[in-house]
Motif scaffolding. Sequence first.
Motif, PDB file in Angstrom:
ATOM      1  N   LYS A   1       0.744  -1.091  -0.104  1.00 23.64           N
ATOM      2  CA  LYS A   1      -0.128  -0.033  -0.012  1.00 23.64           C
ATOM      3  C   LYS A   1       0.928   1.363  -0.140  1.00 23.64           C
ATOM      4  O   LYS A   1       0.435   2.291  -0.525  1.00 23.64           O
ATOM      5  CB  LYS A   1      -1.077  -0.120   0.889  1.00 23.64           C
ATOM      6  N   ALA A   2       2.273   1.104   0.554  1.00 27.45           N
ATOM      7  CA  ALA A   2       2.793   2.284   0.470  1.00 27.45           C
ATOM      8  C   ALA A   2       3.745   2.290  -0.623  1.00 27.45           C
ATOM      9  O   ALA A   2       4.017   3.870  -1.103  1.00 27.45           O
ATOM     10  CB  ALA A   2       4.020   2.072   1.730  1.00 27.45           C
ATOM     11  N   LYS A   3       3.805   1.561  -1.294  1.00 23.38           N
ATOM     12  CA  LYS A   3       4.710   1.487  -2.490  1.00 23.38           C
ATOM     13  C   LYS A   3       4.143   1.609  -3.935  1.00 23.38           C
ATOM     14  O   LYS A   3       4.575   2.132  -4.761  1.00 23.38           O
ATOM     15  CB  LYS A   3       5.972   0.412  -2.222  1.00 23.38           C
ATOM     16  N   TYR A   4       3.047   0.853  -3.824  1.00 21.50           N
ATOM     17  CA  TYR A   4       2.292   0.580  -5.320  1.00 21.50           C
ATOM     18  C   TYR A   4       0.882   1.088  -5.284  1.00 21.50           C
ATOM     19  O   TYR A   4       0.325   0.943  -4.432  1.00 21.50           O
ATOM     20  CB  TYR A   4       2.479  -0.945  -5.543  1.00 21.50           C
ATOM     21  N   PRO A   5       0.488   1.625  -6.635  1.00 19.41           N
ATOM     22  CA  PRO A   5      -0.805   2.044  -6.777  1.00 19.41           C
ATOM     23  C   PRO A   5      -1.824   0.867  -6.804  1.00 19.41           C
ATOM     24  O   PRO A   5      -1.564  -0.347  -7.160  1.00 19.41           O
ATOM     25  CB  PRO A   5      -0.827   2.752  -8.014  1.00 19.41           C
ATOM     26  N   ILE A   6      -3.014   1.120  -6.190  1.00 18.84           N
ATOM     27  CA  ILE A   6      -4.013  -0.079  -6.324  1.00 18.84           C
ATOM     28  C   ILE A   6      -4.757   0.352  -7.694  1.00 18.84           C
ATOM     29  O   ILE A   6      -5.099   1.489  -7.825  1.00 18.84           O
ATOM     30  CB  ILE A   6      -4.976   0.335  -5.054  1.00 18.84           C
ATOM     31  N   VAL A   7      -4.892  -0.725  -8.445  1.00 21.06           N
ATOM     32  CA  VAL A   7      -5.553  -0.445  -9.638  1.00 21.06           C
ATOM     33  C   VAL A   7      -6.634  -1.208  -9.744  1.00 21.06           C
ATOM     34  O   VAL A   7      -7.766  -1.185 -10.714  1.00 21.06           O
ATOM     35  CB  VAL A   7      -4.840  -1.075 -10.882  1.00 21.06           C
TER      36      VAL A   7
END
Length: 157
Positions: free
Chosen positions: A119-125
């Motif tokens: 959640k801190a590093k990658y976007p939620i798609v």
Amino acid sequence: MFNVYIVTLCVLLTICSANDTTKKYSKPVRLFTEEELKKYDGSEDKKPIYMAIKGVVFDVTTGKEFYGKGAGYNALVGKDSTRAVAKMSLDPADLTHDTTGLTEEQLQSLERIFTGTYKAKYPIVGYTSRRLLNEDGSPNKDFKPEDQPNFSVKDEF
């Protein structure tokens, strides 16, 4: 009957997303079936790389050196790898959403990695359909879209 559940789900998602004012992502969030998610397994250079944890689909393309074709963690992508992340395992039997039988320590590890890394590093798609619907097809009332004020129902269904 299934259409009634989808309409209910759409209303639920619209209400939840309207109240969410956290991190923004420029692309709309979408719902993924297991078959659709498999298309984003890093095997095609021009496609993004997606992996799901706890039913939340992340775009891990920026970590291509870890998740891309032939990379060490490639086994985790194109599917919901919740169990594997919790157990820190690449065993094919662990490459599943199923958390049955995990220890409290593994569940705590899963939550730390889910929040502190993904959640801190990658976007939620998007989200897996399993996260949004119960086994009987009814809406999962515990579903809350994380970090996505831009969930657009018209782009999803």
